[in-house]
Design a protein around this motif. Structure first.
Motif, mmCIF file in Angstrom:
data_model
loop_
_atom_site.group_PDB
_atom_site.id
_atom_site.type_symbol
_atom_site.label_atom_id
_atom_site.label_comp_id
_atom_site.label_asym_id
_atom_site.label_seq_id
_atom_site.Cartn_x
_atom_site.Cartn_y
_atom_site.Cartn_z
ATOM 1 N N GLY A 1 52.993 -52.686 -35.976
ATOM 2 C CA GLY A 1 52.939 -53.827 -35.068
ATOM 3 C C GLY A 1 51.659 -53.875 -34.274
ATOM 4 N N LEU A 2 51.759 -54.429 -33.073
ATOM 5 C CA LEU A 2 50.605 -54.627 -32.212
ATOM 6 C C LEU A 2 50.557 -53.576 -31.111
ATOM 7 N N LEU A 3 49.360 -53.082 -30.834
ATOM 8 C CA LEU A 3 49.143 -52.113 -29.773
ATOM 9 C C LEU A 3 48.171 -52.732 -28.775
ATOM 10 N N LYS A 4 48.591 -52.806 -27.506
ATOM 11 C CA LYS A 4 47.765 -53.430 -26.472
ATOM 12 C C LYS A 4 46.465 -52.654 -26.284
ATOM 13 N N ALA A 5 45.384 -53.408 -26.279
ATOM 14 C CA ALA A 5 44.055 -52.849 -26.027
ATOM 15 C C ALA A 5 43.458 -53.591 -24.839
ATOM 16 N N ALA A 6 42.823 -52.875 -23.952
ATOM 17 C CA ALA A 6 42.160 -53.507 -22.806
ATOM 18 C C ALA A 6 40.688 -53.691 -23.156
ATOM 19 N N LEU A 7 40.248 -54.947 -23.252
ATOM 20 C CA LEU A 7 38.834 -55.192 -23.528
ATOM 21 C C LEU A 7 38.008 -54.699 -22.351
ATOM 22 N N TYR A 8 36.968 -53.941 -22.643
ATOM 23 C CA TYR A 8 36.099 -53.418 -21.592
ATOM 24 C C TYR A 8 34.828 -54.258 -21.472
ATOM 25 N N ASP A 9 34.166 -54.491 -22.606
ATOM 26 C CA ASP A 9 33.015 -55.385 -22.613
ATOM 27 C C ASP A 9 32.871 -56.014 -23.980
ATOM 28 N N ILE A 10 32.008 -57.033 -24.052
ATOM 29 C CA ILE A 10 31.819 -57.749 -25.312
ATOM 30 C C ILE A 10 30.377 -58.225 -25.387
ATOM 31 N N SER A 11 29.834 -58.249 -26.600
ATOM 32 C CA SER A 11 28.490 -58.771 -26.838
ATOM 33 C C SER A 11 28.507 -59.493 -28.169
ATOM 34 N N GLU A 12 27.384 -60.049 -28.550
ATOM 35 C CA GLU A 12 27.349 -60.785 -29.813
ATOM 36 C C GLU A 12 27.543 -59.880 -31.022
ATOM 37 N N ASN A 13 27.294 -58.593 -30.873
ATOM 38 C CA ASN A 13 27.430 -57.662 -32.000
ATOM 39 C C ASN A 13 28.748 -56.905 -32.035
ATOM 40 N N GLY A 14 29.408 -56.784 -30.907
ATOM 41 C CA GLY A 14 30.625 -55.986 -30.898
ATOM 42 C C GLY A 14 31.290 -55.961 -29.555
ATOM 43 N N MET A 15 32.112 -54.943 -29.360
ATOM 44 C CA MET A 15 32.903 -54.862 -28.146
ATOM 45 C C MET A 15 33.269 -53.413 -27.854
ATOM 46 N N ALA A 16 33.746 -53.207 -26.642
ATOM 47 C CA ALA A 16 34.343 -51.929 -26.269
ATOM 48 C C ALA A 16 35.741 -52.237 -25.767
ATOM 49 N N PHE A 17 36.679 -51.363 -26.106
ATOM 50 C CA PHE A 17 38.054 -51.548 -25.666
ATOM 51 C C PHE A 17 38.673 -50.193 -25.396
ATOM 52 N N ASP A 18 39.708 -50.215 -24.556
ATOM 53 C CA ASP A 18 40.397 -48.991 -24.171
ATOM 54 C C ASP A 18 41.812 -48.989 -24.720
ATOM 55 N N LEU A 19 42.250 -47.807 -25.145
ATOM 56 C CA LEU A 19 43.645 -47.571 -25.498
ATOM 57 C C LEU A 19 44.153 -46.466 -24.593
ATOM 58 N N GLU A 20 45.427 -46.519 -24.248
ATOM 59 C CA GLU A 20 46.028 -45.459 -23.422
ATOM 60 C C GLU A 20 45.872 -44.118 -24.127
ATOM 61 N N LEU A 21 45.607 -43.060 -23.367
ATOM 62 C CA LEU A 21 45.467 -41.720 -23.943
ATOM 63 C C LEU A 21 46.686 -41.329 -24.778
ATOM 64 N N THR A 22 47.859 -41.728 -24.304
ATOM 65 C CA THR A 22 49.102 -41.342 -24.988
ATOM 66 C C THR A 22 49.259 -42.023 -26.344
ATOM 67 N N GLU A 23 48.523 -43.128 -26.558
ATOM 68 C CA GLU A 23 48.620 -43.866 -27.822
ATOM 69 C C GLU A 23 47.712 -43.299 -28.899
ATOM 70 N N GLY A 24 46.746 -42.471 -28.524
ATOM 71 C CA GLY A 24 45.795 -41.954 -29.498
ATOM 72 C C GLY A 24 44.617 -42.891 -29.645
ATOM 73 N N GLY A 25 43.822 -42.667 -30.700
ATOM 74 C CA GLY A 25 42.635 -43.486 -30.874
ATOM 75 C C GLY A 25 42.240 -43.607 -32.327
ATOM 76 N N PHE A 26 41.138 -44.295 -32.555
ATOM 77 C CA PHE A 26 40.617 -44.510 -33.893
ATOM 78 C C PHE A 26 39.405 -43.629 -34.117
ATOM 79 N N THR A 27 39.094 -43.387 -35.381
ATOM 80 C CA THR A 27 37.953 -42.550 -35.718
ATOM 81 C C THR A 27 36.737 -43.414 -36.046
#
Length: 169
Positions: free
Chosen positions: A65-91
């Motif tokens: 399903g869907l996992l909430k991500a908090a957008l941190y910043d955005i630019s024309e090339n990409g973005m930064a987002f946060d996931l809760e520590l307990t949810e893990g992360g991507f490589t």
């Protein structure tokens, strides 16, 4: 012939200032080098717009399903987002489908490729940096969305609740 600027008075005042400093023993620091170092450290290829809970964003986890991500910043090339520590992360290198929700049920999808991730313990999140994967879906919408965010964020105001109406007669 162009105009000639006479800098003699300026040079005299600087020499006078130098002599005064020597007499008083004051030390003058040139912050140009330190300032340039800070600017080069903070310099980026593209303008970023910092976001904090501006729009809803979710990563799509296949078969989960869907996992909430908090957008941190955005630019024309990409973005930064946060996931809760307990949810893990991507490589790094992982491609992830994302959705940006403009209201409860309306969203547009796009794909990102994770370029970095780091744990920020004091905020309780894993911050991910990612580039937009071009040529997938919604390149045009994504471009306009980023431009919209950049333009709107320059004039955002915070509602302090001071203009609420209690009732209308």
């Amino acid at each position: 012939m162009g105009k000639v600027l006479d800098i003699t008075p300026r040079l005299r005042s600087q020499n006078s200032l130098e002599n005064t400093k020597k007499e008083v023993g004051a030390e003058v620091l040139d912050i140009t080098e330190a300032r340039q170092e800070i600017l080069s450290r903070d310099r980026r290829d593209v303008k970023r717009t910092i976001l904090t809970e501006f729009v809803g964003a979710f990563v799509v986890l296949p078969e989960k399903g869907l996992l909430k991500a908090a957008l941190y910043d955005i630019s024309e090339n990409g973005m930064a987002f946060d996931l809760e520590l307990t949810e893990g992360g991507f490589t790094t290198g992982e491609e992830v489908a994302m959705r940006v929700y403009l209201n409860h049920s309306t969203y547009f999808p796009f794909t990102i490729r994770v370029t970095n991730s780091r744990s920020i313990e004091d905020e309780g999140v894993i911050r991910h940096g990612a580039n937009f994967v071009r040529g997938t879906m919604n390149d045009v919408a994504l471009h306009h969305f980023v431009k919209f965010i950049e333009n709107v964020s320059a004039s955002l105001k915070t509602d302090s609740g001071d203009v609420l109406v209690s009732h209308i007669s």
